[in-house]
Design a protein around this motif. Structure first.
Motif, PDB file in Angstrom:
ATOM      1  N   PHE A 186     -21.283   7.203  -4.913  1.00  0.00           N
ATOM      2  CA  PHE A 186     -21.196   8.253  -5.923  1.00  0.00           C
ATOM      3  C   PHE A 186     -20.453   7.727  -7.140  1.00  0.00           C
ATOM      4  CE2 PHE A 186     -21.911  10.380  -1.990  1.00  0.00           C
ATOM      5  CZ  PHE A 186     -22.586  11.546  -2.289  1.00  0.00           C
ATOM      6  N   THR A 187     -20.903   8.174  -8.301  1.00  0.00           N
ATOM      7  CA  THR A 187     -20.258   7.821  -9.565  1.00  0.00           C
ATOM      8  C   THR A 187     -20.315   9.015 -10.503  1.00  0.00           C
ATOM      9  OG1 THR A 187     -21.001   5.522  -9.317  1.00  0.00           O
ATOM     10  CG2 THR A 187     -20.204   6.186 -11.482  1.00  0.00           C
ATOM     11  N   VAL A 188     -19.193   9.326 -11.140  1.00  0.00           N
ATOM     12  CA  VAL A 188     -19.141  10.382 -12.152  1.00  0.00           C
ATOM     13  C   VAL A 188     -19.292   9.734 -13.520  1.00  0.00           C
ATOM     14  CG1 VAL A 188     -17.740  12.190 -13.205  1.00  0.00           C
ATOM     15  CG2 VAL A 188     -17.740  11.894 -10.722  1.00  0.00           C
ATOM     16  N   THR A 189     -20.316  10.126 -14.255  1.00  0.00           N
ATOM     17  CA  THR A 189     -20.553   9.538 -15.573  1.00  0.00           C
ATOM     18  C   THR A 189     -19.918  10.349 -16.696  1.00  0.00           C
ATOM     19  OG1 THR A 189     -22.697  10.682 -15.694  1.00  0.00           O
ATOM     20  CG2 THR A 189     -22.675   8.431 -14.822  1.00  0.00           C
ATOM     21  N   ASN A 190     -19.922  11.668 -16.590  1.00  0.00           N
ATOM     22  CA  ASN A 190     -19.246  12.510 -17.587  1.00  0.00           C
ATOM     23  C   ASN A 190     -18.982  13.882 -16.992  1.00  0.00           C
ATOM     24  OD1 ASN A 190     -21.572  14.363 -18.326  1.00  0.00           O
ATOM     25  ND2 ASN A 190     -22.467  12.380 -18.834  1.00  0.00           N
ATOM     26  N   SER A 216      -5.488  15.205 -14.664  1.00  0.00           N
ATOM     27  CA  SER A 216      -6.016  14.443 -13.523  1.00  0.00           C
ATOM     28  C   SER A 216      -6.698  15.407 -12.563  1.00  0.00           C
ATOM     29  CB  SER A 216      -4.877  13.696 -12.809  1.00  0.00           C
ATOM     30  OG  SER A 216      -5.368  13.007 -11.685  1.00  0.00           O
ATOM     31  N   LEU A 217      -8.003  15.219 -12.364  1.00  0.00           N
ATOM     32  CA  LEU A 217      -8.792  16.107 -11.516  1.00  0.00           C
ATOM     33  C   LEU A 217      -9.474  15.299 -10.408  1.00  0.00           C
ATOM     34  CD1 LEU A 217     -10.559  18.278 -14.268  1.00  0.00           C
ATOM     35  CD2 LEU A 217      -8.512  18.869 -12.953  1.00  0.00           C
ATOM     36  N   ARG A 218      -9.849  16.001  -9.390  1.00  0.00           N
ATOM     37  CA  ARG A 218     -10.636  15.403  -8.307  1.00  0.00           C
ATOM     38  C   ARG A 218     -11.855  16.283  -8.045  1.00  0.00           C
ATOM     39  NH1 ARG A 218      -8.264  13.403  -2.574  1.00  0.00           N
ATOM     40  NH2 ARG A 218      -7.899  11.559  -3.876  1.00  0.00           N
ATOM     41  N   LEU A 252     -10.674  11.638 -11.339  1.00  0.00           N
ATOM     42  CA  LEU A 252     -10.964  11.523 -12.768  1.00  0.00           C
ATOM     43  C   LEU A 252      -9.699  11.765 -13.572  1.00  0.00           C
ATOM     44  CD1 LEU A 252     -14.105  13.865 -12.813  1.00  0.00           C
ATOM     45  CD2 LEU A 252     -14.058  11.430 -12.254  1.00  0.00           C
ATOM     46  N   LEU A 253      -9.619  11.082 -14.691  1.00  0.00           N
ATOM     47  CA  LEU A 253      -8.576  11.344 -15.687  1.00  0.00           C
ATOM     48  C   LEU A 253      -9.301  11.858 -16.921  1.00  0.00           C
ATOM     49  CD1 LEU A 253      -5.502  11.092 -15.825  1.00  0.00           C
ATOM     50  CD2 LEU A 253      -5.800   8.878 -16.966  1.00  0.00           C
ATOM     51  N   LEU A 265     -13.621  10.654 -20.399  1.00  0.00           N
ATOM     52  CA  LEU A 265     -13.044  10.152 -19.157  1.00  0.00           C
ATOM     53  C   LEU A 265     -12.284   8.868 -19.460  1.00  0.00           C
ATOM     54  CD1 LEU A 265     -16.086  10.622 -16.722  1.00  0.00           C
ATOM     55  CD2 LEU A 265     -14.052  12.067 -16.916  1.00  0.00           C
ATOM     56  N   PHE A 266     -11.038   8.815 -19.013  1.00  0.00           N
ATOM     57  CA  PHE A 266     -10.205   7.638 -19.248  1.00  0.00           C
ATOM     58  C   PHE A 266     -10.227   6.755 -18.001  1.00  0.00           C
ATOM     59  CE2 PHE A 266      -8.295  11.009 -21.876  1.00  0.00           C
ATOM     60  CZ  PHE A 266      -8.458  10.423 -23.126  1.00  0.00           C
ATOM     61  N   GLY A 267     -10.233   5.439 -18.238  1.00  0.00           N
ATOM     62  CA  GLY A 267     -10.252   4.512 -17.121  1.00  0.00           C
ATOM     63  C   GLY A 267     -11.609   4.499 -16.440  1.00  0.00           C
TER      64      GLY A 267
END
Length: 254
Positions: free
Chosen positions: A77-81, A194-196, A223-224, A244-246
């Protein structure tokens, strides 16, 4: 004169045969007697056991090769935005008339849309997802209600993008602890939260005639997120396409 009689000669019981020697009276060595059949029967039984053992080993090797070839890999899994539609502290409704000096419970009203890339790295197995739900966590507490997602079928070695809206649609605010509410207001004022993103469900893999059973899946992406306070609203961020940072990291347990 009296007659003299000689002692009788011992009778020869082996006339025409071989004389008895002392070695003949010793117990025979190396002689074994089988109670389970003749030597030929034992040889046939040994051959059958050898053939069965060979077949078992051959079946084990074939099963190992099939497992290595068709073994599925866990999805990635990857979060893009992520789009932040609302994120604010609110006062939750009280269960009854408040007692003297009691504070109303804290709650968070949040709404997001998260673009999530799901990749099936298995080159020979398709993936099927079911009972998918997603929600957002802040400091170990859920700040959105679980959002249900439709079932998903994914081809081998492919990627698909899903963008569920989490916490939208007029969902009721989610109660949180006072410490979490205060920390959220502080992070929003600084513009970084900072979220999850958590995704729950089950997955199974299908490869030709082979298929696995349903397996529980637990994915979480940290996510940051950059947020910006909207004019005239206290502790709110209503700017879609939040940066998204980092590098967002996702871990998956299957």
């Amino acid at each position: 004169m009296g007659e003299h009689h000689l002692p009788p000669e011992p009778a020869d019981h082996h006339k025409g045969g071989k004389a008895i020697h002392a070695d003949d009276l010793k117990p025979a060595r190396g002689r074994r007697y089988s109670y389970y059949g003749s030597t030929g029967s034992r040889g046939a039984l040994s051959t059958i056991c050898s053939v069965l053992l060979l077949l078992i080993l051959l079946a084990g090797v074939i099963a190992l090769v099939l497992y290595l070839v068709y073994r599925p890999n866990s999805p990635a899994f990857t979060v893009t935005n992520i789009a932040v539609y609302s994120l604010s502290n609110v006062t939750g409704p009280s269960a009854g008339p408040p007692a003297a000096g009691a504070r109303a419970p804290n709650a968070v009203a949040a709404s997001f849309q998260c673009a999530l890339v799901i990749r099936n790295p298995s080159g020979r197995s398709s993936a099927r997802y079911d009972r998918l739900t997603a929600y957002v966590v802040y400091r170990g507490e859920a700040i959105t209600a679980p959002a249900e997602m439709p079932p998903l079928v994914q081809d081998p070695d492919s990627a698909v993008v899903v963008a569920p809206v989490i916490g939208g649609g007029g969902a009721a605010p989610v109660p949180v602890s006072p410490e979490t509410a205060a920390a959220l207001a502080n992070d929003v004022s600084y513009g970084v939260v900072s979220l999850r993103v958590v995704l729950l469900g089950r997955v199974r893999f299908v490869s030709g005639p082979f298929r696995t059973g349903w397996r529980s899946m637990y994915a979480r992406c940290d996510l940051l997120v950059g947020v910006r306070k909207a004019p005239g609203s206290v502790g709110a961020a209503g700017v879609p396409e939040a940066p998204l940072f980092g590098n967002p990291s996702c871990n998956v347990d299957v």
